[in-house]
Design an enzyme around this catalytic site. Structure first.
Site, PDB file in Angstrom:
ATOM      1  N   HIS A 102      -9.331  -2.087  18.273  1.00 51.29           N
ATOM      2  CA  HIS A 102      -9.154  -0.674  17.875  1.00 51.29           C
ATOM      3  C   HIS A 102     -10.474  -0.051  17.500  1.00 51.29           C
ATOM      4  O   HIS A 102     -10.968  -0.366  16.171  1.00 51.29           O
ATOM      5  CB  HIS A 102      -8.214  -0.913  16.651  1.00 51.29           C
ATOM      6  CG  HIS A 102      -7.824   0.480  16.120  1.00 51.29           C
ATOM      7  ND1 HIS A 102      -7.410   1.575  17.052  1.00 51.29           N
ATOM      8  CD2 HIS A 102      -7.801   0.976  14.787  1.00 51.29           C
ATOM      9  CE1 HIS A 102      -6.832   2.550  16.058  1.00 51.29           C
ATOM     10  NE2 HIS A 102      -7.313   2.009  15.004  1.00 51.29           N
ATOM     11  N   GLY A 109       0.780  -1.082   0.110  1.00 57.00           N
ATOM     12  CA  GLY A 109      -0.119   0.142   0.082  1.00 57.00           C
ATOM     13  C   GLY A 109       0.878   1.213  -0.250  1.00 57.00           C
ATOM     14  O   GLY A 109       1.615   1.520   0.910  1.00 57.00           O
TER      15      GLY A 109
HETATM   16  N1  LIG Z   1      -4.415   0.809  12.500  1.00 52.75           N
HETATM   17  C1  LIG Z   1      -4.558   1.797  12.571  1.00 52.75           C
HETATM   18  O1  LIG Z   1      -4.466   2.595  13.640  1.00 52.75           O
HETATM   19  C2  LIG Z   1      -4.727   2.660  11.342  1.00 52.75           C
HETATM   20  C3  LIG Z   1      -4.450   4.268  11.343  1.00 52.75           C
HETATM   21  C4  LIG Z   1      -4.576   4.771  10.068  1.00 52.75           C
HETATM   22  C5  LIG Z   1      -5.058   3.952   8.861  1.00 52.75           C
HETATM   23  N2  LIG Z   1      -5.235   2.796   9.063  1.00 52.75           N
HETATM   24  C6  LIG Z   1      -5.750   2.127   7.757  1.00 52.75           C
HETATM   25  O2  LIG Z   1      -4.772   1.933   6.882  1.00 52.75           O
HETATM   26  C7  LIG Z   1      -5.342   1.937   5.551  1.00 52.75           C
HETATM   27  C8  LIG Z   1      -4.738   2.665   4.693  1.00 52.75           C
HETATM   28  O3  LIG Z   1      -4.869   4.157   4.835  1.00 52.75           O
HETATM   29  P1  LIG Z   1      -4.377   5.188   3.992  1.00 52.75           P
HETATM   30  O4  LIG Z   1      -4.634   6.403   4.536  1.00 52.75           O
HETATM   31  O5  LIG Z   1      -2.758   4.750   3.679  1.00 52.75           O
HETATM   32  O6  LIG Z   1      -5.020   4.847   2.702  1.00 52.75           O
HETATM   33  P2  LIG Z   1      -4.539   5.338   1.207  1.00 52.75           P
HETATM   34  O7  LIG Z   1      -6.144   5.249   0.325  1.00 52.75           O
HETATM   35  O8  LIG Z   1      -4.028   6.570   1.102  1.00 52.75           O
HETATM   36  O9  LIG Z   1      -3.750   4.157   0.687  1.00 52.75           O
HETATM   37  C9  LIG Z   1      -4.252   2.875   0.383  1.00 52.75           C
HETATM   38  C10 LIG Z   1      -3.486   1.915  -0.735  1.00 52.75           C
HETATM   39  O10 LIG Z   1      -3.855   0.696  -0.976  1.00 52.75           O
HETATM   40  C11 LIG Z   1      -3.785   0.459  -2.163  1.00 52.75           C
HETATM   41  N3  LIG Z   1      -4.228  -0.658  -2.459  1.00 52.75           N
HETATM   42  C12 LIG Z   1      -5.625  -0.868  -2.643  1.00 52.75           C
HETATM   43  N4  LIG Z   1      -5.703  -2.388  -2.953  1.00 52.75           N
HETATM   44  C13 LIG Z   1      -4.726  -2.864  -2.962  1.00 52.75           C
HETATM   45  C14 LIG Z   1      -4.049  -4.302  -3.438  1.00 52.75           C
HETATM   46  N5  LIG Z   1      -4.982  -5.264  -3.475  1.00 52.75           N
HETATM   47  N6  LIG Z   1      -2.827  -4.231  -3.375  1.00 52.75           N
HETATM   48  C15 LIG Z   1      -1.739  -3.378  -2.859  1.00 52.75           C
HETATM   49  N7  LIG Z   1      -2.239  -2.062  -2.852  1.00 52.75           N
HETATM   50  C16 LIG Z   1      -3.691  -1.835  -2.733  1.00 52.75           C
HETATM   51  C17 LIG Z   1      -4.243   1.730  -2.928  1.00 52.75           C
HETATM   52  O11 LIG Z   1      -3.970   1.609  -4.111  1.00 52.75           O
HETATM   53  C18 LIG Z   1      -3.752   2.835  -1.943  1.00 52.75           C
HETATM   54  O12 LIG Z   1      -2.512   3.601  -2.703  1.00 52.75           O
HETATM   55  C19 LIG Z   1      -6.997   1.977   5.852  1.00 52.75           C
HETATM   56  O13 LIG Z   1      -7.639   0.712   5.911  1.00 52.75           O
HETATM   57  C20 LIG Z   1      -6.924   2.789   6.959  1.00 52.75           C
HETATM   58  O14 LIG Z   1      -8.375   2.501   7.682  1.00 52.75           O
HETATM   59  C21 LIG Z   1      -5.298   2.131  10.011  1.00 52.75           C
END
Ligand SMILES: NC(=O)c1ccc[n+]([C@@H]2O[C@H](COP(=O)([O-])OP(=O)(O)OC[C@H]3O[C@@H](n4cnc5c(N)ncnc54)[C@H](O)[C@@H]3O)[C@@H](O)[C@H]2O)c1
Length: 313
Positions: free
Chosen positions: A176, A10
């Site tokens: 979470h 990602g």
């Molecule tokens: N655990 C936590 O505390 C926490 C905190 C912040 C964000 N998150 C989660 O992290 C995730 C990412 O957040 P973000 O802000 O970076 O989102 P984002 O949309 O900026 O990035 C996500 C990326 O994943 C890529 N992606 C989608 N499907 C894919 C696949 N099959 N293979 C490879 N890449 C793929 C997309 O193209 C995109 O670039 C979300 O689910 C968000 O809710 C979790």
């Protein structure tokens, strides 16, 4: 001797910032992976070109091909969709479960000895999917949430008291989500229990803000969710593993035996992280109300995992 290798899946907000922090700290070479062609390559090259100015020799590359991730020591999974204003983390489940299963299967095939750190939401259910998809032992599958939730709690406490964030220590346990359990008993400022420093009703407001910390940022940003603090939290977990620091950090781990109501579930618990991954789940003697809240939180995680199982992931 070769440098450690961390794959970040990602290349969005959390993933790219995680890659940047790992490289700039000189912790490991980083391979950034995304499904979108050109995106990880472009961000990887941009990060690599910052290295001469920042002053590190970590190699950062981007790819759409999992063969390039082979032999990774750690795989951080951030791929998936993020929340929009008004959405709960749980509403991301069906889409993200499919993505997490697919990417973890690929990553595990190419790096069978890696430690997986899951970031994608809904976090605890995605850890459950990742454990099954990888076939890895429980020590090598963990989720990032507690370090972030605790960092939010620490920030608010430090601001309230006008002290350094470095003097604040906090443990936010449980799932979470809305049921997370900030343990005030184990939250201290320079060793003094926070309950002795902040009046009960004010502390309750801070706890409420902590539990809604992610939503507060989502509503301010309008598009996307938090990523500076989440990436910092994921990198602290990587650091403890890569440097075998054995830090005790609140992480989503598959619980067995030490906390009532949590067995067989990924729940945020204090974990010792070292070169082997989760080297120990540390037993805290929680206050009675905290132990009850942890059980309730685990029950909410169980419902989510059952829902993800029903969807066939
Ligand atoms: N655990 C936590 O505390 C926490 C905190 C912040 C964000 N998150 C989660 O992290 C995730 C990412 O957040 P973000 O802000 O970076 O989102 P984002 O949309 O900026 O990035 C996500 C990326 O994943 C890529 N992606 C989608 N499907 C894919 C696949 N099959 N293979 C490879 N890449 C793929 C997309 O193209 C995109 O670039 C979300 O689910 C968000 O809710 C979790």
């Amino acid at each position: 001797m070769t440098r450690n290798k961390v794959t970040v899946i990602g290349a969005g907000n959390v993933g790219a910032t995680t890659a940047q922090r790992i490289a700039e700290a000189g912790l490991a070479d980083v391979v950034l992976v995304d499904i979108v062609e050109g995106l990880p390559q472009g961000k990887g090259l941009d990060l690599a070109e910052a290295a001469p100015v920042v002053g590190h020799d970590a190699r950062v590359t981007g790819t759409n091909d999992y063969a390039d991730t082979a032999g990774s020591d750690i795989v951080v999974v951030t791929s998936g969709i993020a929340r929009k204003p008004g959405m709960s983390r749980d509403e991301l489940m069906a889409t993200n479960a499919g993505i997490v299963r697919a990417v973890v299967e690929q990553a595990a095939k190419h790096s069978p000895q890696a430690i997986l750190i899951i970031v994608t939401n809904p976090l605890d259910a995605m850890c459950h999917v990742a454990l099954q998809a990888s076939g890895f032992p429980r020590e090598r599958v963990l989720g990032m949430a507690g370090v972030l939730d605790s960092a939010r709690f620490r920030t608010f406490i430090a601001r309230e008291l006008g002290v350094s964030v470095e003097d604040t220590h906090a443990f936010v346990l449980g799932g979470h989500g809305d049921t997370m359990v900030p343990s005030t008993k184990y939250t201290t400022v320079a060793g003094i229990p926070v309950e002795d420093l902040i009046p009960r009703d004010r502390l309750a407001q801070i706890l409420e803000r902590t539990a809604k910390g992610g939503a507060e940022i989502v509503s301010l940003l309008k598009t996307g969710s938090a990523y500076y603090a989440p990436s910092a939290a994921a990198v602290q977990m990587c650091e403890s593993i890569v440097l075998d620091k054995k830090m005790i950090l609140p992480c989503a781990v598959l619980s067995s035996g030490k906390y009532d109501g949590c067995d067989g579930l990924f729940v945020g618990l204090p974990a010792k992280l070292g070169a082997d991954g989760v080297e120990e789940v540390v037993k805290f003697k929680l206050a009675a109300n905290e132990a009850e809240a942890l059980k309730r939180s685990a029950a909410a995680v169980k419902e989510l995992c059952e829902a993800v199982d029903r969807l066939g992931f």
